[in-house]
Design an enzyme around this catalytic site. Sequence first.
Site, mmCIF file in Angstrom:
data_model
loop_
_atom_site.group_PDB
_atom_site.id
_atom_site.type_symbol
_atom_site.label_atom_id
_atom_site.label_comp_id
_atom_site.label_asym_id
_atom_site.label_seq_id
_atom_site.Cartn_x
_atom_site.Cartn_y
_atom_site.Cartn_z
ATOM 1 N N ASN A 143 66.472 97.405 16.829
ATOM 2 C CA ASN A 143 65.493 96.665 17.636
ATOM 3 C C ASN A 143 66.165 95.544 18.420
ATOM 4 O O ASN A 143 65.796 95.276 19.572
ATOM 5 C CB ASN A 143 64.365 96.120 16.752
ATOM 6 C CG ASN A 143 63.329 97.189 16.468
ATOM 7 O OD1 ASN A 143 62.557 97.564 17.349
ATOM 8 N ND2 ASN A 143 63.333 97.704 15.247
ATOM 9 N N HIS B 141 56.562 95.472 13.074
ATOM 10 C CA HIS B 141 56.296 96.157 11.807
ATOM 11 C C HIS B 141 56.138 97.653 12.089
ATOM 12 O O HIS B 141 55.415 98.030 13.022
ATOM 13 C CB HIS B 141 55.034 95.600 11.144
ATOM 14 C CG HIS B 141 54.782 96.208 9.803
ATOM 15 N ND1 HIS B 141 55.527 95.865 8.685
ATOM 16 C CD2 HIS B 141 53.917 97.173 9.406
ATOM 17 C CE1 HIS B 141 55.114 96.588 7.658
ATOM 18 N NE2 HIS B 141 54.143 97.383 8.065
ATOM 19 N N ASP C 65 52.302 89.876 7.179
ATOM 20 C CA ASP C 65 51.895 90.994 8.054
ATOM 21 C C ASP C 65 50.443 90.920 8.536
ATOM 22 O O ASP C 65 49.808 91.958 8.743
ATOM 23 C CB ASP C 65 52.080 92.361 7.341
ATOM 24 C CG ASP C 65 53.553 92.719 7.165
ATOM 25 O OD1 ASP C 65 54.403 92.190 7.896
ATOM 26 O OD2 ASP C 65 53.845 93.530 6.287
ATOM 27 N N GLU D 234 58.681 101.224 18.589
ATOM 28 C CA GLU D 234 59.295 99.913 18.362
ATOM 29 C C GLU D 234 60.188 99.460 19.509
ATOM 30 O O GLU D 234 60.075 98.320 19.983
ATOM 31 C CB GLU D 234 60.131 99.938 17.074
ATOM 32 C CG GLU D 234 59.313 100.210 15.832
ATOM 33 C CD GLU D 234 60.122 100.063 14.555
ATOM 34 O OE1 GLU D 234 60.891 99.108 14.417
ATOM 35 O OE2 GLU D 234 59.982 100.943 13.682
ATOM 36 N N ASN E 127 56.959 89.389 15.120
ATOM 37 C CA ASN E 127 57.571 90.348 14.203
ATOM 38 C C ASN E 127 57.236 91.759 14.654
ATOM 39 O O ASN E 127 56.160 92.006 15.200
ATOM 40 C CB ASN E 127 57.010 90.131 12.790
ATOM 41 C CG ASN E 127 57.585 91.103 11.778
ATOM 42 O OD1 ASN E 127 58.803 91.270 11.666
ATOM 43 N ND2 ASN E 127 56.710 91.768 11.018
ATOM 44 N N GLY F 171 69.966 96.669 13.184
ATOM 45 C CA GLY F 171 69.732 95.979 14.450
ATOM 46 C C GLY F 171 69.420 96.876 15.633
ATOM 47 O O GLY F 171 69.714 96.513 16.772
#
Length: 221
Positions: free
Chosen positions: A14, A110, A151, A181, A108, A12
């Site tokens: 992010n 990636h 994706d 990110e 999302n 976690g």
Amino acid sequence: MKKIAVLVSGGGTNLQALLDAQSRGEIVNGEITAVISSTPDAYALERARNAGVPGHVLARRDYPSAQAMTLALVDKLKDLSIDLVVMAGFMTIVTGELFAAYENAVINIHPALIPSFCGKGAYGLHVHEQALACGVKVSGATVHFVTEECDSGPIILQKAVDVLPDDTPEVLQRRIMEQCEWKLLPQAVSLFCQDRLAVDGRMVRILPQGQPPAALTGGFK
Ligand code: GAR
């Protein structure tokens, strides 16, 4: 104020970047109101608890199929009146019902520059192993809207970093997390919450502050 649910499965970091951005006032017009984990012992749930955000567990093994789990997830998101669903290291397959219920409202992160190193088997550290095996000189991260095809939904933001000669997958992962990110995801979430993302096919246009959303202006040409 848009209500945000963050879907997690593991550490976690992010999620933490989002919580930190929220506490600095950087998620404009949005609030993280739920964290949903696919694993009961994810450290991400501890991060949610520390931030005073309610945590929920929705484990794939409690459902007979991915579709049954997805339907339960959609029910939960609707019960919680969620506007934006953020996948932040969410490692469970979901089916089309989620994207039908939340069209252009699931994003999302990636850990590569899509369309490189994505799709089946490209998750977590494996992505960086693939990038190093390929000998690329840059890699990075992508925030994108999620569609049924893995994706490959419309790209919102991307950022690149150099790949250095002695990089290991772990070192490259950390550089991409820190420099890409943890910055891109809060930015994209804040843009969504301000209605500043206009989607047209595969293209996402970032609207200037104060401009009405494309839906209100008849789309962009
Ligand atoms: C992150 O690097 C994220 O980009 C990646 O998993 C990691 C989760 O870390 N996601 C994927 O690979 C999805 N295909 P976190 O739990 O510390 O945020």
